[in-house]
Design a protein around this motif. Sequence first.
Motif, PDB file in Angstrom:
ATOM      1  N   LEU A  78       0.826  -1.208   0.000  1.00 29.36           N
ATOM      2  CA  LEU A  78       0.000   0.000   0.000  1.00 29.36           C
ATOM      3  C   LEU A  78       0.862   1.259   0.000  1.00 29.36           C
ATOM      4  O   LEU A  78       0.483   2.281  -0.597  1.00 29.36           O
ATOM      5  N   GLY A  79       2.024   1.195   0.637  1.00 25.07           N
ATOM      6  CA  GLY A  79       2.934   2.335   0.611  1.00 25.07           C
ATOM      7  C   GLY A  79       3.432   2.621  -0.795  1.00 25.07           C
ATOM      8  O   GLY A  79       3.572   3.784  -1.200  1.00 25.07           O
ATOM      9  N   PHE A  80       3.688   1.555  -1.552  1.00 27.99           N
ATOM     10  CA  PHE A  80       4.091   1.703  -2.950  1.00 27.99           C
ATOM     11  C   PHE A  80       2.972   2.371  -3.746  1.00 27.99           C
ATOM     12  O   PHE A  80       3.198   3.314  -4.505  1.00 27.99           O
ATOM     13  N   ALA A  81       1.750   1.881  -3.574  1.00 24.68           N
ATOM     14  CA  ALA A  81       0.601   2.446  -4.286  1.00 24.68           C
ATOM     15  C   ALA A  81       0.363   3.895  -3.888  1.00 24.68           C
ATOM     16  O   ALA A  81       0.051   4.753  -4.736  1.00 24.68           O
ATOM     17  N   GLU A  82       0.490   4.186  -2.593  1.00 25.09           N
ATOM     18  CA  GLU A  82       0.308   5.550  -2.101  1.00 25.09           C
ATOM     19  C   GLU A  82       1.318   6.499  -2.741  1.00 25.09           C
ATOM     20  O   GLU A  82       0.965   7.618  -3.170  1.00 25.09           O
ATOM     21  N   ALA A  83       2.559   6.069  -2.810  1.00 25.97           N
ATOM     22  CA  ALA A  83       3.601   6.908  -3.408  1.00 25.97           C
ATOM     23  C   ALA A  83       3.328   7.140  -4.888  1.00 25.97           C
ATOM     24  O   ALA A  83       3.470   8.260  -5.393  1.00 25.97           O
ATOM     25  N   PHE A  84       2.941   6.089  -5.591  1.00 23.69           N
ATOM     26  CA  PHE A  84       2.690   6.165  -7.030  1.00 23.69           C
ATOM     27  C   PHE A  84       1.546   7.142  -7.320  1.00 23.69           C
ATOM     28  O   PHE A  84       1.677   8.067  -8.128  1.00 23.69           O
ATOM     29  N   VAL A  85       0.416   6.927  -6.660  1.00 26.76           N
ATOM     30  CA  VAL A  85      -0.748   7.783  -6.883  1.00 26.76           C
ATOM     31  C   VAL A  85      -0.452   9.212  -6.423  1.00 26.76           C
ATOM     32  O   VAL A  85      -0.860  10.189  -7.068  1.00 26.76           O
ATOM     33  N   GLY A  86       0.275   9.336  -5.304  1.00 24.33           N
ATOM     34  CA  GLY A  86       0.610  10.658  -4.794  1.00 24.33           C
ATOM     35  C   GLY A  86       1.450  11.468  -5.762  1.00 24.33           C
ATOM     36  O   GLY A  86       1.244  12.676  -5.912  1.00 24.33           O
ATOM     37  N   VAL A  87       2.391  10.812  -6.417  1.00 21.58           N
ATOM     38  CA  VAL A  87       3.228  11.502  -7.399  1.00 21.58           C
ATOM     39  C   VAL A  87       2.370  12.120  -8.488  1.00 21.58           C
ATOM     40  O   VAL A  87       2.565  13.289  -8.878  1.00 21.58           O
ATOM     41  N   LEU A  88       1.396  11.368  -8.976  1.00 17.87           N
ATOM     42  CA  LEU A  88       0.556  11.858 -10.063  1.00 17.87           C
ATOM     43  C   LEU A  88      -0.412  12.935  -9.596  1.00 17.87           C
ATOM     44  O   LEU A  88      -0.617  13.946 -10.282  1.00 17.87           O
ATOM     45  N   ALA A 130      -7.456   9.286 -13.220  1.00 13.26           N
ATOM     46  CA  ALA A 130      -6.310   8.997 -14.088  1.00 13.26           C
ATOM     47  C   ALA A 130      -5.144   8.447 -13.267  1.00 13.26           C
ATOM     48  O   ALA A 130      -4.443   7.525 -13.702  1.00 13.26           O
ATOM     49  N   ALA A 131      -4.931   8.989 -12.073  1.00 11.18           N
ATOM     50  CA  ALA A 131      -3.840   8.525 -11.221  1.00 11.18           C
ATOM     51  C   ALA A 131      -4.059   7.078 -10.804  1.00 11.18           C
ATOM     52  O   ALA A 131      -3.132   6.265 -10.813  1.00 11.18           O
ATOM     53  N   ALA A 132      -5.313   6.753 -10.428  1.00 12.66           N
ATOM     54  CA  ALA A 132      -5.615   5.390 -10.003  1.00 12.66           C
ATOM     55  C   ALA A 132      -5.482   4.405 -11.160  1.00 12.66           C
ATOM     56  O   ALA A 132      -4.932   3.306 -10.997  1.00 12.66           O
ATOM     57  N   ARG A 133      -5.965   4.784 -12.325  1.00 14.28           N
ATOM     58  CA  ARG A 133      -5.878   3.891 -13.484  1.00 14.28           C
ATOM     59  C   ARG A 133      -4.439   3.727 -13.951  1.00 14.28           C
ATOM     60  O   ARG A 133      -4.045   2.656 -14.418  1.00 14.28           O
ATOM     61  N   ALA A 134      -3.658   4.777 -13.825  1.00 12.25           N
ATOM     62  CA  ALA A 134      -2.245   4.679 -14.184  1.00 12.25           C
ATOM     63  C   ALA A 134      -1.530   3.698 -13.267  1.00 12.25           C
ATOM     64  O   ALA A 134      -0.661   2.934 -13.714  1.00 12.25           O
ATOM     65  N   LEU A 135      -1.885   3.704 -11.985  1.00 10.10           N
ATOM     66  CA  LEU A 135      -1.296   2.748 -11.044  1.00 10.10           C
ATOM     67  C   LEU A 135      -1.541   1.325 -11.510  1.00 10.10           C
ATOM     68  O   LEU A 135      -0.603   0.524 -11.604  1.00 10.10           O
ATOM     69  N   TYR A 136      -2.788   0.995 -11.795  1.00  3.07           N
ATOM     70  CA  TYR A 136      -3.110  -0.353 -12.243  1.00  3.07           C
ATOM     71  C   TYR A 136      -2.395  -0.690 -13.553  1.00  3.07           C
ATOM     72  O   TYR A 136      -1.869  -1.799 -13.712  1.00  3.07           O
ATOM     73  N   THR A 137      -2.366   0.249 -14.468  1.00  4.25           N
ATOM     74  CA  THR A 137      -1.762  -0.012 -15.775  1.00  4.25           C
ATOM     75  C   THR A 137      -0.270  -0.295 -15.669  1.00  4.25           C
ATOM     76  O   THR A 137       0.236  -1.281 -16.227  1.00  4.25           O
ATOM     77  N   ARG A 187       1.661  11.224 -20.390  1.00  4.59           N
ATOM     78  CA  ARG A 187       2.009  12.621 -20.598  1.00  4.59           C
ATOM     79  C   ARG A 187       1.105  13.252 -21.675  1.00  4.59           C
ATOM     80  O   ARG A 187       0.627  14.382 -21.523  1.00  4.59           O
ATOM     81  N   ALA A 188       0.852  12.504 -22.740  1.00  6.35           N
ATOM     82  CA  ALA A 188       0.072  13.044 -23.855  1.00  6.35           C
ATOM     83  C   ALA A 188      -1.422  13.141 -23.552  1.00  6.35           C
ATOM     84  O   ALA A 188      -2.085  14.099 -23.958  1.00  6.35           O
ATOM     85  N   ARG A 189      -1.953  12.182 -22.786  1.00  2.00           N
ATOM     86  CA  ARG A 189      -3.409  12.119 -22.604  1.00  2.00           C
ATOM     87  C   ARG A 189      -3.900  12.699 -21.292  1.00  2.00           C
ATOM     88  O   ARG A 189      -5.035  13.163 -21.220  1.00  2.00           O
ATOM     89  N   HIS A 190      -3.080  12.680 -20.266  1.00  2.00           N
ATOM     90  CA  HIS A 190      -3.614  13.023 -18.950  1.00  2.00           C
ATOM     91  C   HIS A 190      -2.868  14.107 -18.191  1.00  2.00           C
ATOM     92  O   HIS A 190      -3.413  14.658 -17.236  1.00  2.00           O
ATOM     93  N   ALA A 191      -1.639  14.393 -18.573  1.00  4.02           N
ATOM     94  CA  ALA A 191      -0.890  15.403 -17.814  1.00  4.02           C
ATOM     95  C   ALA A 191      -1.553  16.765 -17.973  1.00  4.02           C
ATOM     96  O   ALA A 191      -2.014  17.130 -19.057  1.00  4.02           O
ATOM     97  N   PRO A 192      -1.603  17.549 -16.899  1.00  2.70           N
ATOM     98  CA  PRO A 192      -2.205  18.888 -16.989  1.00  2.70           C
ATOM     99  C   PRO A 192      -1.387  19.793 -17.885  1.00  2.70           C
ATOM    100  O   PRO A 192      -0.162  19.639 -18.010  1.00  2.70           O
ATOM    101  N   SER A 193      -2.041  20.715 -18.525  1.00  6.29           N
ATOM    102  CA  SER A 193      -1.340  21.649 -19.410  1.00  6.29           C
ATOM    103  C   SER A 193      -0.464  22.576 -18.599  1.00  6.29           C
ATOM    104  O   SER A 193      -0.731  22.884 -17.437  1.00  6.29           O
ATOM    105  N   ALA A 194       0.599  23.041 -19.209  1.00  4.94           N
ATOM    106  CA  ALA A 194       1.512  23.943 -18.525  1.00  4.94           C
ATOM    107  C   ALA A 194       0.792  25.230 -18.127  1.00  4.94           C
ATOM    108  O   ALA A 194       0.008  25.783 -18.879  1.00  4.94           O
ATOM    109  N   GLY A 195       1.046  25.685 -16.925  1.00  2.00           N
ATOM    110  CA  GLY A 195       0.448  26.916 -16.465  1.00  2.00           C
ATOM    111  C   GLY A 195      -0.877  26.753 -15.778  1.00  2.00           C
ATOM    112  O   GLY A 195      -1.421  27.692 -15.228  1.00  2.00           O
ATOM    113  N   LYS A 196      -1.457  25.526 -15.813  1.00  3.02           N
ATOM    114  CA  LYS A 196      -2.754  25.320 -15.174  1.00  3.02           C
ATOM    115  C   LYS A 196      -2.554  24.855 -13.740  1.00  3.02           C
ATOM    116  O   LYS A 196      -1.575  24.204 -13.445  1.00  3.02           O
TER     117      LYS A 196
END
Length: 225
Positions: free
Chosen positions: A121-131, A140-147, A216-225
């Motif tokens: 769970l610590g691994f998952a927490e860190a992963f989702v937290g980063v995103l 998107a963060a949760a689905r990225a973890l699973y993927t 990065r292409a589909r889910h990352a927030p745009s710069a400045g937002k």
Amino acid sequence: MSSPSSPARGRPARLDRARTLQTALDLLNQSGLDALTMRRLADAMEVRAGALYRYFATKQDLLTAMAERMMEGVTEAAVADGGDWSEQLTALARAERDALLAHRDGARVFAGTHATGASVLGFAEAFVGVLREAGFRDDAAARALYTVVNYTVGHTLEEQAALQPGDGAPEGASTLHDAVTAGTYPHLNATLPTLTSTDFTGLFEFGLDLLIEGLRARHAPSAGK
């Protein structure tokens, strides 16, 4: 007179959860998952098989605990160097793969469990937290973890199956080579050196890079937002 599954007279066996887990991992590394049984584990610890159920009610419980043990320290090692979200995710995925490769059939053990201990769970927490901290939406963060985790475990599962201890070269690569060259598969023939390569790290990095760039292409927030 003692039996293989009972302690010698006058020398009580030292049975505790930590020692049981370590012995199970030692047996896994020696003989693989298929040979790991509760009876063999009990024999190695010089106790009756029933004594193990004090800590693990079923073999599945044991495997879940082993998966948790494999992930100890993975998160801390991966995030120590920092970096942006993509570098941190890459480090986490690499660290998980390394942890599974450190044990024979490690990916098989991990894939068959649903560990919910502090390490997993610590691994998952860190992963989702980063995103989330980078501005990704919660879903998107949760689905990225699973993927990424499913990719890492699946890749390592195939890698360990291909390189069984004692062989040095994957039997599947030879079988694939013979099948392709014996048939009419011009596109496979053209790419056969890569298809049969044992550079599993290179293959893992290629797929991981695709996942990161897709995020990065589909889910990352745009710069400045």
